[in-house]
Design a protein around this motif. Sequence first.
Motif, short mmCIF file in Angstrom:
data_model
loop_
_atom_site.label_atom_id
_atom_site.label_comp_id
_atom_site.label_asym_id
_atom_site.label_seq_id
_atom_site.Cartn_x
_atom_site.Cartn_y
_atom_site.Cartn_z
N ARG A 95 0.83 -1.21 0.00
CA ARG A 95 0.00 0.00 0.00
C ARG A 95 0.86 1.25 0.00
O ARG A 95 0.57 2.22 -0.72
N ALA A 96 1.93 1.25 0.79
CA ALA A 96 2.84 2.40 0.80
C ALA A 96 3.53 2.55 -0.55
O ALA A 96 3.73 3.67 -1.03
N ARG A 97 3.87 1.44 -1.17
CA ARG A 97 4.50 1.49 -2.49
C ARG A 97 3.54 2.09 -3.52
O ARG A 97 3.93 2.86 -4.39
N ARG A 98 2.27 1.75 -3.41
CA ARG A 98 1.28 2.31 -4.32
C ARG A 98 1.17 3.82 -4.13
O ARG A 98 1.10 4.58 -5.10
N ILE A 99 1.15 4.27 -2.88
CA ILE A 99 1.07 5.70 -2.61
C ILE A 99 2.29 6.43 -3.17
O ILE A 99 2.20 7.58 -3.62
N ALA A 100 3.42 5.75 -3.17
CA ALA A 100 4.66 6.38 -3.65
C ALA A 100 4.78 6.40 -5.16
O ALA A 100 5.64 7.11 -5.70
N THR A 101 3.94 5.62 -5.87
CA THR A 101 4.15 5.47 -7.31
C THR A 101 2.92 5.71 -8.19
O THR A 101 3.07 6.08 -9.36
N ALA A 102 1.72 5.49 -7.69
CA ALA A 102 0.52 5.59 -8.53
C ALA A 102 0.24 7.05 -8.92
O ALA A 102 0.63 7.98 -8.20
N PRO A 103 -0.45 7.29 -10.02
CA PRO A 103 -0.81 8.67 -10.41
C PRO A 103 -1.62 9.35 -9.30
O PRO A 103 -2.52 8.76 -8.71
N MET A 104 -1.29 10.59 -9.03
CA MET A 104 -1.86 11.27 -7.88
C MET A 104 -3.37 11.47 -8.01
O MET A 104 -4.11 11.34 -7.02
N ASP A 105 -3.86 11.77 -9.21
CA ASP A 105 -5.30 11.95 -9.35
C ASP A 105 -6.04 10.63 -9.13
O ASP A 105 -7.14 10.60 -8.56
N GLU A 106 -5.43 9.52 -9.54
CA GLU A 106 -6.01 8.21 -9.30
C GLU A 106 -6.08 7.91 -7.80
O GLU A 106 -7.09 7.39 -7.30
N LEU A 107 -5.02 8.25 -7.08
CA LEU A 107 -5.00 8.04 -5.62
C LEU A 107 -6.03 8.93 -4.93
O LEU A 107 -6.63 8.53 -3.94
N THR A 108 -6.22 10.13 -5.44
CA THR A 108 -7.21 11.04 -4.86
C THR A 108 -8.60 10.41 -4.93
O THR A 108 -9.34 10.41 -3.93
N ARG A 109 -8.96 9.88 -6.07
CA ARG A 109 -10.26 9.21 -6.20
C ARG A 109 -10.34 8.00 -5.26
O ARG A 109 -11.39 7.74 -4.66
#
Length: 386
Positions: A95-109
Motif C-alpha cells: 500500500r505504501a508502495r502504491r502511494i509512492a508510485t501511482a498517479p496522484m489523481d487516481e490516488l485522490t479518487r
Amino acid sequence: MIGAAVTQSGGIENGGGLGIVDLHTHPTLMSYMFGTKFWKAHRPPTWWCPWSMRTDLAALAAGGVKVFLCSTYVIERELFSDVWPLRLVAAAYPRARRIATAPMDELTREYLDFAEAMIEETRRRQGDVVEIARDFGDLQRIVGEGKMCMLHSIEGAHHLNGHIGMVDELAARGVCHMIIPHLYPNPSGGCVNVFSKYRIGAAFGCFSAKYQDASGLSPWGHELVEKLLDTGILADPTHGTRPFRKQVFDIIRAHPKKRPLIMSHACISGDGPTEFGPDPDEIKAVADTGGAIGIMMFTHREGRRPKTLGVDYAMHAIAHLVRYGGEEVVAIGSDFDGTSDVARDMRSPRDYQRLREAILRKYSEDQAAKFLSGNAERVLKHGWGN
C-alpha cells in the motif's frame, strides 16, 4: 444539534449543548495506511500513534461534533525523497508502495472512495447516525435529522496531478474545500517550510531545505484559485507563504462571486513555524470577506516557554482572533489525526467539552455558538456551491 453522548449500542443521542463544526480532520490519513476503524472507539495517547485513531465516531459524538471536514491527503512524492525511512516502508509494504508510485489523481479518487466506504461501514455497524453531505442543503438536512455530517475536503493541489479540470469532478462529488499548498511546493506555488523546526530529523538526513520553495502563487495557481471560486469549492491558502496568501486574498476580494476567505487550521500568534500563522493584517483580511480561521488543537510553544495545555492555547488563540478580526472570524480546525503534537488535555474530539466549558466561562453562549459552529457554517453556506 448533535449531542455529546453515544449509546451502548454505539448510536448518537440527540441532545442539547453547543455543537461543533471542525474544519480540518484526518480520519482517513492513518486508517487508509494502517486499517484503523472509524466505527470503533479508540483511546489515543498524546504521542503519535498511527494505529489509534483520534477522530472516530465515538470521540466526535462525545465532543459534540455535528459536522467535520474529512481531509483527503495523499502523501506528496517529495516526502518519499526527503525522508529516507519512508522509502524503506514503501519497499516493504504494497500500500505504501502504491502511494509512492501511482498517479496522484487516481490516488485522490481512491482516498475519496475509501472515505465514503468508511462512512458506509459505520452506518452498517452503528445505524443511521452519520452521513456525507454533497451540498449545503444536504448538510442542513443531515444535521436537522440529528445525525453527524461528514464533508469531503482536499489538502494540497498536488492531488489534481496538474489537471485543473478535475475541480469540476471534485465539485460534483461534493468536495467543499481545498487547501492549495501543503508540505512541499506543488504547481500552484511555494509553501511554508513546516519541517524547519525538526532539527533532529535534519541531523539524520531528512527534511532538507532543497525540497522547499518560498515563492508565491504561480500562474497555474492563479488559474486554479479562479476555478475553485467559480465552481464553489472554498479556496484555502493556509500552508502558503505570506506572498502566496496575499495573492490568493487579492483574487478572492476581486472575484465577482465574493466568496469568503478561509484558513481552515492555523497556528495563532507565534506557534510552530513563524510564517504559518496569520498576522493581524491577514486576520482582518479574512474577517472582511466574512471568512473564518480554524484554531488547531495542539500544544502551544512560544520561544523557550514550556508547553501550554491545549485548552489554554485555544483560549489564547480565540482572544487573539477576536482582537484583530472580531467574533465572526473564530472557528475550529483541529487537525486531529493530521498532527501528532497534541496536548494531554486535548487528545481527541472527546476533549471538546473542556474547551466548551472554558469558552462559556469567558464568553456568552451566543459568542460560543459562533466560535464553535456558527462562523464555520456561514462560510460553508456562502463559499460552497453555486
